[in-house]
Scaffold this active site. Structure first.
Site, PDB file in Angstrom:
ATOM      1  N   ASP A  22     -13.869   1.028 105.351  1.00 34.37           N
ATOM      2  CA  ASP A  22     -13.010   2.153 105.731  1.00 34.37           C
ATOM      3  C   ASP A  22     -13.800   3.396 106.133  1.00 34.37           C
ATOM      4  O   ASP A  22     -13.207   4.359 106.633  1.00 34.37           O
ATOM      5  CB  ASP A  22     -12.058   2.503 104.578  1.00 34.37           C
ATOM      6  CG  ASP A  22     -10.934   1.484 104.425  1.00 34.37           C
ATOM      7  OD1 ASP A  22     -10.937   0.476 105.163  1.00 34.37           O
ATOM      8  OD2 ASP A  22     -10.056   1.689 103.558  1.00 34.37           O
ATOM      9  N   ALA A  67      -9.259  -5.207 104.414  1.00 34.84           N
ATOM     10  CA  ALA A  67     -10.239  -5.710 103.449  1.00 34.84           C
ATOM     11  C   ALA A  67     -11.158  -6.750 104.086  1.00 34.84           C
ATOM     12  O   ALA A  67     -12.385  -6.710 103.922  1.00 34.84           O
ATOM     13  CB  ALA A  67      -9.504  -6.317 102.253  1.00 34.84           C
ATOM     14  N   HIS A 102       4.751 -32.793 110.636  1.00 39.51           N
ATOM     15  CA  HIS A 102       6.194 -32.525 110.596  1.00 39.51           C
ATOM     16  C   HIS A 102       6.713 -32.783 109.181  1.00 39.51           C
ATOM     17  O   HIS A 102       6.326 -33.785 108.580  1.00 39.51           O
ATOM     18  CB  HIS A 102       6.902 -33.442 111.591  1.00 39.51           C
ATOM     19  CG  HIS A 102       8.389 -33.278 111.582  1.00 39.51           C
ATOM     20  ND1 HIS A 102       9.028 -32.253 112.242  1.00 39.51           N
ATOM     21  CD2 HIS A 102       9.355 -34.009 110.970  1.00 39.51           C
ATOM     22  CE1 HIS A 102      10.330 -32.366 112.054  1.00 39.51           C
ATOM     23  NE2 HIS A 102      10.565 -33.414 111.274  1.00 39.51           N
TER      24      HIS A 102
END
Ligand SMILES: Cc1cc2nc3c(=O)[nH]c(=O)nc-3n(C[C@H](O)[C@H](O)[C@H](O)COP(=O)(O)OP(=O)(O)OC[C@H]3O[C@@H](n4cnc5c(N)ncnc54)[C@H](O)[C@@H]3O)c2cc1C
Length: 184
Positions: A26, A34, A161
């Site tokens: 940051d 993160a 599926h």
């Protein structure tokens, strides 16, 4: 140390203006996530350790909004592609055609954006999904984007599926000109 709009300024390998000082996470003007901080920390550790590193492609970082329904993205949006002068084709696969999503009673869509080439869709540059639990689908989309896959490459892969992952497969099938369970 060089700063810009409150962030520590770094080059593409997280080096600051001070010799031997790196910055990640940051502190720098990259996506405030993160997993981005982890990747930047690894990049710096490897660079300092003498392992060859390459700059991070921040467009290839998955972004998720953990809401209900969830929103998960990797790569460019249609608007970003247009801003970068890219000619694209896209397909928006409605989760109404996906059995597992019907079981889960979720609505939503998987949008795939590819480069438009003369002989058909080229590499996939963006995948954006809305629906319950779709954060779990973005890892496959991340591989598709980061490995420069084309819709025809993904169309060949058989998806299990009934899973929501079939929506990824079917969106690429449709973009490759071979739609399967497509609902308007
Ligand atoms: C509410 C919230 C939710 C979030 N949810 C997500 C999410 O779901 N997914 C995601 O990817 N990202 C999420 N983020 C973002 C993510 O947490 C940050 O991008 C990430 O933590 C940045 O890592 P960092 O190491 O740069 O900073 P930080 O994790 O903030 O670490 C900095 C550390 O430095 C310490 N520190 C500060 N000042 C000093 C000092 N003077 N001396 C010593 N230590 C100091 C702090 O205490 C802290 O432990 C969220 C952020 C917030 C605030």
């Amino acid at each position: 140390m060089g700063m810009e709009r409150g962030f520590v300024k770094v080059d593409s390998l997280c080096r600051t203006s001070l010799p031997s000082v790196s910055a990640v996470g940051d502190l720098i003007n990259t996506p405030q996530l993160a997993h981005v901080g982890f990747a930047e920390g690894i990049l710096v550790a490897e660079r300092v350790g003498g392992i060859p590193v390459t700059p991070i492609d921040y467009d290839g970082v998955p972004r998720i909004t953990y809401s209900d329904p969830e929103v998960a993205s990797v790569g460019l949006t249609s608007t970003q592609a247009t801003e970068r002068g890219l000619k694209t084709v896209e397909f928006n696969y409605n989760l109404g055609g996906n059995g597992r999503s019907v079981i889960l009673q979720t609505q939503g869509a998987a949008k795939v954006i590819a480069i438009s080439e003369e002989d058909g869709p080229g590499r996939v540059i963006g995948v954006h999904i809305v629906g319950s639990r779709v954060s779990e689908l973005i890892a496959e989309a991340q591989l598709i984007y980061n490995w420069d896959a084309e819709p025809s490459d993904v169309a060949q892969l058989i998806h299990p599926h009934p899973t929501q992952s079939e929506a990824i497969g079917e969106a690429h099938l449709a973009l490759a000109g071979k739609p399967l369970h497509v609902h308007a």
